[in-house]
Scaffold this active site. Structure first.
Site, PDB file in Angstrom:
ATOM      1  N   GLY A 190      -0.527  17.808  -7.442  1.00 39.45           N
ATOM      2  CA  GLY A 190      -0.777  19.679  -8.287  1.00 39.45           C
ATOM      3  C   GLY A 190       0.414  19.569  -8.827  1.00 39.45           C
ATOM      4  N   GLY A 192       1.962  21.517  -9.878  1.00 40.60           N
ATOM      5  CA  GLY A 192       2.505  23.806  -9.212  1.00 40.60           C
ATOM      6  C   GLY A 192       3.944  23.956  -8.972  1.00 40.60           C
ATOM      7  N   ILE A 194       5.371  24.063  -5.809  1.00 42.87           N
ATOM      8  CA  ILE A 194       5.692  22.903  -4.937  1.00 42.87           C
ATOM      9  C   ILE A 194       5.610  21.289  -5.786  1.00 42.87           C
ATOM     10  CG2 ILE A 194       5.319  21.540  -2.427  1.00 42.87           C
ATOM     11  CD1 ILE A 194       4.370  24.194  -1.410  1.00 42.87           C
ATOM     12  N   SER A 279       0.100  19.300  -2.760  1.00 44.41           N
ATOM     13  CA  SER A 279       0.457  20.423  -3.286  1.00 44.41           C
ATOM     14  C   SER A 279      -0.187  20.753  -4.133  1.00 44.41           C
ATOM     15  CB  SER A 279       1.885  20.298  -4.061  1.00 44.41           C
ATOM     16  OG  SER A 279       1.705  19.606  -4.870  1.00 44.41           O
ATOM     17  N   ASP A 322       1.107  35.826   2.139  1.00 48.00           N
ATOM     18  CA  ASP A 322       0.169  36.137   2.106  1.00 48.00           C
ATOM     19  C   ASP A 322      -0.834  35.209   2.448  1.00 48.00           C
ATOM     20  OD1 ASP A 322       2.452  34.141   0.550  1.00 48.00           O
ATOM     21  OD2 ASP A 322       2.616  32.099   1.771  1.00 48.00           O
ATOM     22  N   ALA A 330       7.780  35.396  -1.328  1.00 43.69           N
ATOM     23  CA  ALA A 330       8.407  35.938  -0.174  1.00 43.69           C
ATOM     24  C   ALA A 330       8.751  37.133  -0.406  1.00 43.69           C
ATOM     25  CB  ALA A 330       9.579  34.479   0.355  1.00 43.69           C
ATOM     26  N   HIS A 454      31.171  38.622 -21.537  1.00 44.09           N
ATOM     27  CA  HIS A 454      31.233  37.414 -22.248  1.00 44.09           C
ATOM     28  C   HIS A 454      32.366  36.088 -21.829  1.00 44.09           C
ATOM     29  CE1 HIS A 454      30.916  34.268 -25.545  1.00 44.09           C
ATOM     30  NE2 HIS A 454      32.873  35.105 -25.982  1.00 44.09           N
TER      31      HIS A 454
HETATM   32  P1  FAD Z   1       4.725  33.482   6.453  1.00 44.25           P
HETATM   33  O1  FAD Z   1       6.317  32.441   5.864  1.00 44.25           O
HETATM   34  O2  FAD Z   1       3.518  31.813   5.719  1.00 44.25           O
HETATM   35  O3  FAD Z   1       4.631  33.967   8.226  1.00 44.25           O
HETATM   36  C1  FAD Z   1       4.150  33.211   8.950  1.00 44.25           C
HETATM   37  C2  FAD Z   1       4.475  33.371   9.848  1.00 44.25           C
HETATM   38  O4  FAD Z   1       3.552  33.700  11.179  1.00 44.25           O
HETATM   39  C3  FAD Z   1       4.695  32.119  10.644  1.00 44.25           C
HETATM   40  O5  FAD Z   1       5.607  32.536  11.270  1.00 44.25           O
HETATM   41  C4  FAD Z   1       3.389  31.662  11.237  1.00 44.25           C
HETATM   42  O6  FAD Z   1       3.939  30.522  12.480  1.00 44.25           O
HETATM   43  C5  FAD Z   1       3.174  32.736  12.496  1.00 44.25           C
HETATM   44  N1  FAD Z   1       1.995  33.383  13.156  1.00 44.25           N
HETATM   45  C6  FAD Z   1       0.858  32.998  12.065  1.00 44.25           C
HETATM   46  N2  FAD Z   1      -0.245  32.941  13.022  1.00 44.25           N
HETATM   47  C7  FAD Z   1       0.364  34.104  14.015  1.00 44.25           C
HETATM   48  C8  FAD Z   1       0.267  34.516  14.948  1.00 44.25           C
HETATM   49  N3  FAD Z   1      -1.618  34.046  15.338  1.00 44.25           N
HETATM   50  N4  FAD Z   1       1.191  34.879  16.326  1.00 44.25           N
HETATM   51  C9  FAD Z   1       1.861  34.455  16.151  1.00 44.25           C
HETATM   52  N5  FAD Z   1       2.784  34.408  15.252  1.00 44.25           N
HETATM   53  C10 FAD Z   1       1.463  33.702  13.349  1.00 44.25           C
HETATM   54  N6  FAD Z   1       8.306  32.109  -1.780  1.00 44.25           N
HETATM   55  C11 FAD Z   1       9.381  32.334  -2.859  1.00 44.25           C
HETATM   56  O7  FAD Z   1       9.471  33.555  -3.056  1.00 44.25           O
HETATM   57  N7  FAD Z   1      10.415  31.832  -3.434  1.00 44.25           N
HETATM   58  C12 FAD Z   1      11.056  30.254  -2.477  1.00 44.25           C
HETATM   59  O8  FAD Z   1      11.630  30.072  -3.497  1.00 44.25           O
HETATM   60  C13 FAD Z   1       9.386  29.798  -2.362  1.00 44.25           C
HETATM   61  N8  FAD Z   1       9.373  28.323  -1.471  1.00 44.25           N
HETATM   62  C14 FAD Z   1       8.488  27.718  -1.361  1.00 44.25           C
HETATM   63  C15 FAD Z   1       8.414  26.506  -0.687  1.00 44.25           C
HETATM   64  C16 FAD Z   1       7.286  25.943  -0.364  1.00 44.25           C
HETATM   65  C17 FAD Z   1       7.896  24.562  -0.014  1.00 44.25           C
HETATM   66  C18 FAD Z   1       6.255  26.638   0.282  1.00 44.25           C
HETATM   67  C19 FAD Z   1       5.359  26.057   0.778  1.00 44.25           C
HETATM   68  C20 FAD Z   1       6.974  28.012   0.147  1.00 44.25           C
HETATM   69  C21 FAD Z   1       7.841  28.789  -1.055  1.00 44.25           C
HETATM   70  N9  FAD Z   1       7.796  29.487  -1.160  1.00 44.25           N
HETATM   71  C22 FAD Z   1       8.372  30.698  -1.181  1.00 44.25           C
HETATM   72  C23 FAD Z   1       6.426  30.556  -0.607  1.00 44.25           C
HETATM   73  C24 FAD Z   1       6.878  31.533   0.128  1.00 44.25           C
HETATM   74  O9  FAD Z   1       7.258  31.169   1.225  1.00 44.25           O
HETATM   75  C25 FAD Z   1       5.176  32.322   1.059  1.00 44.25           C
HETATM   76  O10 FAD Z   1       4.668  33.531   0.327  1.00 44.25           O
HETATM   77  C26 FAD Z   1       6.013  33.304   2.135  1.00 44.25           C
HETATM   78  O11 FAD Z   1       6.362  32.303   3.395  1.00 44.25           O
HETATM   79  C27 FAD Z   1       5.038  34.526   2.838  1.00 44.25           C
HETATM   80  O12 FAD Z   1       4.739  35.028   3.883  1.00 44.25           O
HETATM   81  P2  FAD Z   1       4.368  35.590   5.283  1.00 44.25           P
HETATM   82  O13 FAD Z   1       5.405  36.645   5.974  1.00 44.25           O
HETATM   83  O14 FAD Z   1       2.947  35.961   4.471  1.00 44.25           O
HETATM   84  O15 FAD Z   1       4.289  34.211   5.973  1.00 44.25           O
HETATM   85  P1  NAI Z   2      -0.196  25.804  -6.656  1.00 49.22           P
HETATM   86  O1  NAI Z   2      -0.817  27.460  -6.605  1.00 49.22           O
HETATM   87  O2  NAI Z   2       1.563  26.503  -7.752  1.00 49.22           O
HETATM   88  O3  NAI Z   2       0.131  24.559  -7.504  1.00 49.22           O
HETATM   89  C1  NAI Z   2      -1.228  23.822  -7.573  1.00 49.22           C
HETATM   90  C2  NAI Z   2      -1.114  22.750  -8.366  1.00 49.22           C
HETATM   91  O4  NAI Z   2      -2.125  21.739  -7.614  1.00 49.22           O
HETATM   92  C3  NAI Z   2      -2.438  23.430  -9.589  1.00 49.22           C
HETATM   93  O5  NAI Z   2      -1.386  23.366  -9.953  1.00 49.22           O
HETATM   94  C4  NAI Z   2      -3.870  23.199  -9.725  1.00 49.22           C
HETATM   95  O6  NAI Z   2      -4.595  22.353 -10.574  1.00 49.22           O
HETATM   96  C5  NAI Z   2      -4.151  21.929  -8.567  1.00 49.22           C
HETATM   97  N1  NAI Z   2      -4.370  21.633  -7.915  1.00 49.22           N
HETATM   98  C6  NAI Z   2      -5.276  22.134  -7.562  1.00 49.22           C
HETATM   99  N2  NAI Z   2      -5.964  20.570  -6.862  1.00 49.22           N
HETATM  100  C7  NAI Z   2      -6.278  20.236  -7.317  1.00 49.22           C
HETATM  101  C8  NAI Z   2      -6.241  18.182  -7.634  1.00 49.22           C
HETATM  102  N3  NAI Z   2      -7.850  18.674  -6.478  1.00 49.22           N
HETATM  103  N4  NAI Z   2      -5.995  17.109  -7.931  1.00 49.22           N
HETATM  104  C9  NAI Z   2      -5.223  17.669  -8.711  1.00 49.22           C
HETATM  105  N5  NAI Z   2      -4.549  18.800  -8.986  1.00 49.22           N
HETATM  106  C10 NAI Z   2      -5.096  19.576  -8.649  1.00 49.22           C
HETATM  107  O7  NAI Z   2       0.315  25.585  -5.292  1.00 49.22           O
HETATM  108  P2  NAI Z   2       1.692  24.777  -4.818  1.00 49.22           P
HETATM  109  O8  NAI Z   2       2.507  23.652  -5.662  1.00 49.22           O
HETATM  110  O9  NAI Z   2       0.906  24.431  -3.128  1.00 49.22           O
HETATM  111  O10 NAI Z   2       2.158  25.688  -3.737  1.00 49.22           O
HETATM  112  C11 NAI Z   2       1.806  26.811  -3.068  1.00 49.22           C
HETATM  113  C12 NAI Z   2       1.986  28.373  -3.147  1.00 49.22           C
HETATM  114  O11 NAI Z   2       3.237  28.239  -2.738  1.00 49.22           O
HETATM  115  C13 NAI Z   2       2.605  28.733  -4.814  1.00 49.22           C
HETATM  116  O12 NAI Z   2       1.520  29.255  -5.589  1.00 49.22           O
HETATM  117  C14 NAI Z   2       3.050  29.806  -4.583  1.00 49.22           C
HETATM  118  O13 NAI Z   2       3.206  30.987  -4.426  1.00 49.22           O
HETATM  119  C15 NAI Z   2       4.435  29.200  -3.425  1.00 49.22           C
HETATM  120  N6  NAI Z   2       5.497  28.755  -3.675  1.00 49.22           N
HETATM  121  C16 NAI Z   2       6.507  29.308  -4.757  1.00 49.22           C
HETATM  122  C17 NAI Z   2       7.930  28.773  -4.657  1.00 49.22           C
HETATM  123  C18 NAI Z   2       8.452  29.737  -5.818  1.00 49.22           C
HETATM  124  O14 NAI Z   2       8.503  30.879  -5.468  1.00 49.22           O
HETATM  125  N7  NAI Z   2       9.655  29.099  -6.002  1.00 49.22           N
HETATM  126  C19 NAI Z   2       8.211  27.305  -4.393  1.00 49.22           C
HETATM  127  C20 NAI Z   2       6.921  26.738  -3.704  1.00 49.22           C
HETATM  128  C21 NAI Z   2       5.575  27.304  -3.375  1.00 49.22           C
END
Ligand code: FAD
Ligand code: NAI
Length: 475
Positions: A190, A192, A194, A279, A322, A330, A454
């Site tokens: 993937g 994307g 991540i 991912s 999410d 976020a 600048h």
């Molecule tokens: P979450 O952050 O997933 O929080 C949900 C919380 O609810 C968790 O703590 C979970 O344990 C808790 N929970 C779930 N069910 C229950 C329950 N029944 N009772 C009590 N608690 C519960 N987004 C960006 O904008 N910028 C970035 O740079 C970015 N980088 C990322 C990098 C990675 C590796 C990943 C995986 C994601 C990244 N994201 C980024 C995406 C971002 O993390 C999510 O969009 C964001 O965390 C969503 O927020 P949320 O509050 O909806 O859910």
């Molecule tokens: P993603 O949706 O960004 O990318 C997933 C990629 O995997 C896509 O390009 C898709 O075509 C590919 N894919 C799907 N199935 C596949 C398969 N079977 N084989 C090969 N490729 C396949 O999802 P990702 O990277 O897992 O991140 C999840 C979400 O977390 C993102 O959509 C983003 O919203 C959030 N995130 C945001 C960040 C940021 O804002 N900087 C950083 C990291 C995550």
């Protein structure tokens, strides 16, 4: 005896904790339930973002970028280094400290704003005239009753069928953020957000990284010109990106993972790697919520079904972040959380998805807001484009980072900015100006007439705006 609250938020990620703070600011007696545990089993609010997402990934991106700069670019400045090394344990320790500072910061904010925090898993019990009953299963079980509920339970990583995450060899974002040593070979399925961010971290530290992507185009959602530029830069850095592959099987091998796939040319291929990051997107998390107990509805993809205002099918039950439709970001979760708290208070906020910025924190960074050129073309909208390369920007030259460009797209007739796309240094910071401009329905001429400092990278945005009218000054 149930503890009664005006608002109970289930989930303490950026959607949930921010919603709870805003609700408390508005005078509601508010509770937030979150079940994330730190290494010692204690509370670690902040969700995916703080614990295994935005924050730790950016900490590792910074550490690995420093290593890359020291190893490959310091010499250009006349700085000599010998015996450069990376202590991965220390790097991961620093990342954990950054995460903990954010967890503690949220607990402090809860106290400051008088949000009652419950550490445990929240699940619906029933809904009645007095409100919604919620059970908290944790070290200290609790029974709550809420007039309003905000579901903010986030998302989980999607696994490949037949290849569950073991977080040792087959890694989700969680395992990818704590590989104990630099792997010789790293596979990423993937390409994307991540995949590119985590692939970049481990590539900079010395891993041989291969990215396998199902789609035939690279970063399909990104403006094509920007994606092409980014692809060129990543390939030059050594990321091996294969597009249009079909994964047939992933299994654990003696020394890592073995992936069988068909390449874009239809040829069967096998690839072995020490560690594999999968991912391929994320799925909404509603595990253990017991949504049936109150009749909360989901859409066909498993997200909590909501309208444009984050209202569910049940009166006084809302959902944000999410776990609902829309970008998994976020800041989108936060905006929805704030908006819901304000709606509960009778206010009329609005979240505009078209001005939600996107950032990919690779090097060069990629950031955009609004529509891509290909989307506008498909829509049949008449537009004008202005681009400006960082190569022609004095600050970028001084930084030694001239990859990329700013691209501004404006309506052909009204000149209103429709999209801004950046690949290059500090794109994550630069995009803010364009978000503001689009929120205020600015034209490209507005940006072109604003005085920019600048030398600064932001001059590239001004020059791109000038270029929309074919009058860039420095290119
Ligand atoms: P979450 O952050 O997933 O929080 C949900 C919380 O609810 C968790 O703590 C979970 O344990 C808790 N929970 C779930 N069910 C229950 C329950 N029944 N009772 C009590 N608690 C519960 N987004 C960006 O904008 N910028 C970035 O740079 C970015 N980088 C990322 C990098 C990675 C590796 C990943 C995986 C994601 C990244 N994201 C980024 C995406 C971002 O993390 C999510 O969009 C964001 O965390 C969503 O927020 P949320 O509050 O909806 O859910
Ligand atoms: P993603 O949706 O960004 O990318 C997933 C990629 O995997 C896509 O390009 C898709 O075509 C590919 N894919 C799907 N199935 C596949 C398969 N079977 N084989 C090969 N490729 C396949 O999802 P990702 O990277 O897992 O991140 C999840 C979400 O977390 C993102 O959509 C983003 O919203 C959030 N995130 C945001 C960040 C940021 O804002 N900087 C950083 C990291 C995550």
């Amino acid at each position: 005896m149930s503890k009664a609250f005006d608002v109970v938020v289930i989930g303490g990620g950026p959607g949930g904790y921010v919603a709870a703070i805003r609700a408390a600011q508005l005078g509601f007696n508010t509770a937030c339930i979150d079940d994330w545990k730190n290494a010692l089993g204690g509370p670690a609010p902040g969700g995916t973002c703080t614990n295994v997402g935005c924050i730790p990934s950016k900490a590792l991106l910074q550490s690995s970028e420093n290593f890359e700069q020291a190893g490959h670019h310091f010499a250009d400045h006349g700085i000599g280094l010998t015996n450069l090394s990376i202590d991965v344990t220390k790097m991961l320790g620093r990342k954990n400290t950054v995460v903990k500072q954010n967890n503690d910061g949220i607990l402090y904010l809860f106290k400051k704003n008088k949000v009652t925090f419950f550490h445990g898993r929240g699940s619906f019990v029933k809904s009645g005239a007095e409100g919604v009953e919620i059970a908290v299963a944790g070290a200290k079980p609790e029974a709550l009753i809420a007039k309003h509920v905000i579901v903010a339970t986030g998302s989980n990583p999607r696994a490949l069928p037949g290849a569950p995450f073991d977080e040792e060899t087959i890694l989700s974002n969680d395992g990818a953020l704590r590989i104990p040593g630099v792997p010789k070979t790293l596979g990423v399925i993937g390409s994307g957000v991540i995949g590119l961010e985590m692939g970049s971290v481990w590539r900079r530290l010395g891993a041989d990284v291969t990215v396998l992507e199902a789609l035939p185009t690279f970063l399909g959602a990104v403006d094509e010109q920007i994606a092409k530029e980014a692809h060129k830069a990543f390939t030059k850095q050594g990321l091996k990106i294969q597009l249009g592959v079909k994964i047939s099987e992933v299994k654990l091998a003696k020394r890592g993972a073995l992936i069988a796939y068909t390449d874009a040319g239809g040829k069967e291929q096998k690839f072995e790697c020490e560690k594999l990051i999968v991912s391929i997107g994320r799925v909404p998390n509603t595990i253990g919520l017991n949504a049936e107990a109150i009749g909360l509805k989901f859409d066909e993809r498993g997200f909590v079904a909501v309208d444009a205002d984050c209202k569910t099918n049940l009166i006084n039950v809302w959902a944000v972040g999410d776990v609902v439709r829309g970008p998994m970001l976020a800041h989108k979760a936060e905006e929805e959380g704030v908006a819901v708290a304000e709606r509960i208070a009778g206010q009329h906020p609005h979240v505009d998805f078209n001005t939600v910025p996107w950032v990919i924190y690779t090097s060069p960074e990629i950031a955009w807001v609004g529509q891509s050129e290909q989307a506008l073309k498909a829509e049949g909208r008449a537009y004008k484009v202005g681009t400006f390369p960082f190569m022609a920007n004095g600050r970028a030259r001084a930084l030694g980072d001239t990859t990329g460009l700013v691209k501004m797209i404006a309506d052909a007739r009204t000149d209103q900015i429709l999209g801004v796309h950046i690949v290059g240094p500090y794109a994550s910071e630069l995009i803010a100006e364009s978000v503001v401009a689009m929120e205020f329905k600015a034209s490209s001429e507005d940006i072109a007439r604003i005085c920019h400092a600048h030398p600064s990278l932001s001059e590239a945005t001004k020059e791109a705006a000038l270029a929309v009218d074919k009058r860039a000054l420095n290119f």
